[in-house]
Design a protein around this motif. Sequence first.
Motif, PDB file in Angstrom:
ATOM      1  N   THR A 108       0.614  46.143  21.645  1.00 44.31           N
ATOM      2  CA  THR A 108      -0.840  45.979  21.753  1.00 44.31           C
ATOM      3  C   THR A 108      -1.245  44.657  22.391  1.00 44.31           C
ATOM      4  O   THR A 108      -2.365  44.510  22.893  1.00 44.31           O
ATOM      5  CB  THR A 108      -1.496  46.060  20.372  1.00 44.31           C
ATOM      6  N   GLY A 109      -0.343  43.666  22.335  1.00 44.01           N
ATOM      7  CA  GLY A 109      -0.702  42.329  22.802  1.00 44.01           C
ATOM      8  C   GLY A 109      -1.502  41.543  21.790  1.00 44.01           C
ATOM      9  O   GLY A 109      -2.008  40.453  22.087  1.00 44.01           O
ATOM     10  N   ILE A 110      -1.629  42.053  20.574  1.00 42.94           N
ATOM     11  CA  ILE A 110      -2.354  41.368  19.503  1.00 42.94           C
ATOM     12  C   ILE A 110      -1.363  40.535  18.704  1.00 42.94           C
ATOM     13  O   ILE A 110      -0.374  41.070  18.196  1.00 42.94           O
ATOM     14  CB  ILE A 110      -3.064  42.378  18.577  1.00 42.94           C
ATOM     15  N   PRO A 111      -1.571  39.236  18.557  1.00 42.49           N
ATOM     16  CA  PRO A 111      -0.591  38.372  17.878  1.00 42.49           C
ATOM     17  C   PRO A 111      -0.503  38.651  16.384  1.00 42.49           C
ATOM     18  O   PRO A 111      -1.391  39.276  15.785  1.00 42.49           O
ATOM     19  CB  PRO A 111      -1.119  36.964  18.154  1.00 42.49           C
ATOM     20  N   LEU A 112       0.586  38.155  15.796  1.00 40.80           N
ATOM     21  CA  LEU A 112       0.768  38.275  14.349  1.00 40.80           C
ATOM     22  C   LEU A 112       0.168  37.091  13.606  1.00 40.80           C
ATOM     23  O   LEU A 112      -0.224  37.222  12.441  1.00 40.80           O
ATOM     24  CB  LEU A 112       2.264  38.386  14.015  1.00 40.80           C
ATOM     25  N   ALA A 113       0.088  35.942  14.240  1.00 38.55           N
ATOM     26  CA  ALA A 113      -0.451  34.741  13.585  1.00 38.55           C
ATOM     27  C   ALA A 113      -1.975  34.802  13.534  1.00 38.55           C
ATOM     28  O   ALA A 113      -2.635  35.082  14.542  1.00 38.55           O
ATOM     29  CB  ALA A 113      -0.003  33.498  14.340  1.00 38.55           C
ATOM     30  N   LYS A 114      -2.519  34.538  12.366  1.00 44.22           N
ATOM     31  CA  LYS A 114      -3.976  34.561  12.217  1.00 44.22           C
ATOM     32  C   LYS A 114      -4.606  33.399  12.969  1.00 44.22           C
ATOM     33  O   LYS A 114      -4.062  32.285  12.986  1.00 44.22           O
ATOM     34  CB  LYS A 114      -4.353  34.469  10.730  1.00 44.22           C
ATOM     35  N   LYS A 166     -17.432  39.630  16.038  1.00 44.63           N
ATOM     36  CA  LYS A 166     -17.798  40.700  16.962  1.00 44.63           C
ATOM     37  C   LYS A 166     -17.097  42.018  16.637  1.00 44.63           C
ATOM     38  O   LYS A 166     -17.403  43.055  17.232  1.00 44.63           O
ATOM     39  CB  LYS A 166     -17.454  40.297  18.393  1.00 44.63           C
ATOM     40  N   GLY A 167     -16.141  41.963  15.702  1.00 39.14           N
ATOM     41  CA  GLY A 167     -15.381  43.159  15.351  1.00 39.14           C
ATOM     42  C   GLY A 167     -14.092  43.311  16.126  1.00 39.14           C
ATOM     43  O   GLY A 167     -13.351  44.282  15.932  1.00 39.14           O
ATOM     44  N   ASP A 168     -13.790  42.355  17.013  1.00 36.01           N
ATOM     45  CA  ASP A 168     -12.564  42.418  17.797  1.00 36.01           C
ATOM     46  C   ASP A 168     -11.367  41.995  16.941  1.00 36.01           C
ATOM     47  O   ASP A 168     -11.450  41.033  16.170  1.00 36.01           O
ATOM     48  CB  ASP A 168     -12.652  41.519  19.019  1.00 36.01           C
ATOM     49  N   ILE A 169     -10.250  42.706  17.096  1.00 35.36           N
ATOM     50  CA  ILE A 169      -9.045  42.407  16.328  1.00 35.36           C
ATOM     51  C   ILE A 169      -8.372  41.159  16.891  1.00 35.36           C
ATOM     52  O   ILE A 169      -8.081  41.083  18.083  1.00 35.36           O
ATOM     53  CB  ILE A 169      -8.074  43.602  16.351  1.00 35.36           C
ATOM     54  N   ARG A 170      -8.122  40.168  16.029  1.00 34.89           N
ATOM     55  CA  ARG A 170      -7.540  38.895  16.465  1.00 34.89           C
ATOM     56  C   ARG A 170      -6.069  38.755  16.061  1.00 34.89           C
ATOM     57  O   ARG A 170      -5.336  37.988  16.677  1.00 34.89           O
ATOM     58  CB  ARG A 170      -8.337  37.735  15.881  1.00 34.89           C
ATOM     59  N   SER A 171      -5.660  39.476  15.026  1.00 33.08           N
ATOM     60  CA  SER A 171      -4.249  39.393  14.598  1.00 33.08           C
ATOM     61  C   SER A 171      -3.893  40.628  13.785  1.00 33.08           C
ATOM     62  O   SER A 171      -4.737  41.245  13.123  1.00 33.08           O
ATOM     63  CB  SER A 171      -3.978  38.128  13.778  1.00 33.08           C
ATOM     64  N   LEU A 172      -2.586  41.002  13.831  1.00 37.84           N
ATOM     65  CA  LEU A 172      -2.058  42.044  12.958  1.00 37.84           C
ATOM     66  C   LEU A 172      -1.379  41.350  11.793  1.00 37.84           C
ATOM     67  O   LEU A 172      -0.494  40.509  11.985  1.00 37.84           O
ATOM     68  CB  LEU A 172      -1.040  42.912  13.718  1.00 37.84           C
ATOM     69  N   LYS A 202       6.861  45.150  16.705  1.00 40.29           N
ATOM     70  CA  LYS A 202       6.822  46.094  17.825  1.00 40.29           C
ATOM     71  C   LYS A 202       5.383  46.449  18.175  1.00 40.29           C
ATOM     72  O   LYS A 202       4.997  46.483  19.349  1.00 40.29           O
ATOM     73  CB  LYS A 202       7.593  47.365  17.465  1.00 40.29           C
ATOM     74  N   LEU A 203       4.578  46.727  17.151  1.00 36.41           N
ATOM     75  CA  LEU A 203       3.176  47.071  17.383  1.00 36.41           C
ATOM     76  C   LEU A 203       2.432  45.894  18.006  1.00 36.41           C
ATOM     77  O   LEU A 203       1.591  46.065  18.893  1.00 36.41           O
ATOM     78  CB  LEU A 203       2.514  47.482  16.071  1.00 36.41           C
ATOM     79  N   SER A 204       2.757  44.683  17.553  1.00 36.42           N
ATOM     80  CA  SER A 204       2.128  43.490  18.109  1.00 36.42           C
ATOM     81  C   SER A 204       2.472  43.328  19.584  1.00 36.42           C
ATOM     82  O   SER A 204       1.603  43.043  20.415  1.00 36.42           O
ATOM     83  CB  SER A 204       2.571  42.248  17.320  1.00 36.42           C
ATOM     84  N   SER A 205       3.757  43.532  19.910  1.00 43.09           N
ATOM     85  CA  SER A 205       4.187  43.396  21.295  1.00 43.09           C
ATOM     86  C   SER A 205       3.533  44.444  22.182  1.00 43.09           C
ATOM     87  O   SER A 205       3.132  44.152  23.317  1.00 43.09           O
ATOM     88  CB  SER A 205       5.713  43.516  21.368  1.00 43.09           C
TER      89      SER A 205
END
Length: 389
Positions: free
Chosen positions: A297-303, A377-383, A292-295
């Motif tokens: 935020t738009g941040i994927p779960l896959a690394k 850069k510190g940007d979140i790429r995956s949860l 749910k959090l991934s959906s």
Amino acid sequence: MNRYILLFILVLSEIGGFSQSVHTNTSDSSAKFPKKYGTFEHYAFVLNGKVIGQEALVNNLQAQLNNIFPYPLTLEGQSYPGAVYFHSEQRFAPPVGYADQPAYFINGRQVSPYQIRLTKMEAYNHISKSTQDTIIDGTQYRGSVHVDSDEDFFADRISLPDFIEKYTDLSPEEVIIHWRNTQDEYRNEDDIGTIIGNHFPLYSFKIRDLSVNKIEVDRVRFAERERYVIHIHDDSYRQSLPKGTLIFEDPLDLNTVYPCYLSDFDPKDEQIFIRPEVDASTYKGLSFYLKKLSSTTGIPLAKPSSTTKTDSITVQFIVLKDGMITALESADLDKPGHEVILTAFKKNACGWTPAVQGGRPVLCRRKMVLFYSKDQKGDIRSLDSLKYR
């Protein structure tokens, strides 16, 4: 806070047993088939506030069924096992339940104001609303509310018209529904049940573990024709969970972005548990909540395949007695993306069930850690994972 405790208790509506019983809990549909019809034996017929003879009803062309009181009572000095109320004048008409409500939709299908409160708010993905009046099948509604949910609300349910045709030998055009619960004790006016005279497709009942306990049928002879009153004794009648009751109390004023997050709740006079007997938990577990959090935020779960570094954000909040949350905070908001994550927790606040202590819902404080991968850069790429702390 007593309102939250009261709202946690399922609202029940009790019934009596003076009609012809025709149904018990069994998968054999033939056993549910009504074979006999009662005529409200010994019940008082009340028209516009005055007791009349049952046969006198045919002399009033405007008479409509008002409601049914299926419990002993005394009217005009005489005792009756129950009463059937009718009206032909507007001043005697009953108050309309959920009057001036919007049209409700769950996953694109319209439902009644009662049954929107039976849906699992923990499974909600999105709520939208419109304040513009709308007309559907000749009925005007005050706006509309649309719910998108992971719950397949209709998967194991049967619509009321299909239910009538399957479990009685009557057609929907012949009947009036008296929907009520299966208890025997009368406590207040809400316990007499609800009359459903039309809009049958907006109602449905469970097929699996059928909540309907019994069906009874009575006949009433109106001036224009005979009608059948089907008493549906249903364990789910008026059943609603706290979040549904509160959120749809003023449906067109609800916050569709944060429907289950309370920003102005003051818990200073409340005991807040850290380790209750049954802790507050997320609907379908942490993995589902992480999706749910991934959906949101738009941040994927896959690394990602590129080089990343693991980091985390710790949040804490209070889960209220009705399952809503408040006081969400984090000491890690100075890092990129953390504000977006905190917002996602607020948007998914419906996904919680309350803590329980001594058999009653209580306030509790929960802490969680969300681990994620970030790039150089510190940007979140995956949860990556979500854990209680």
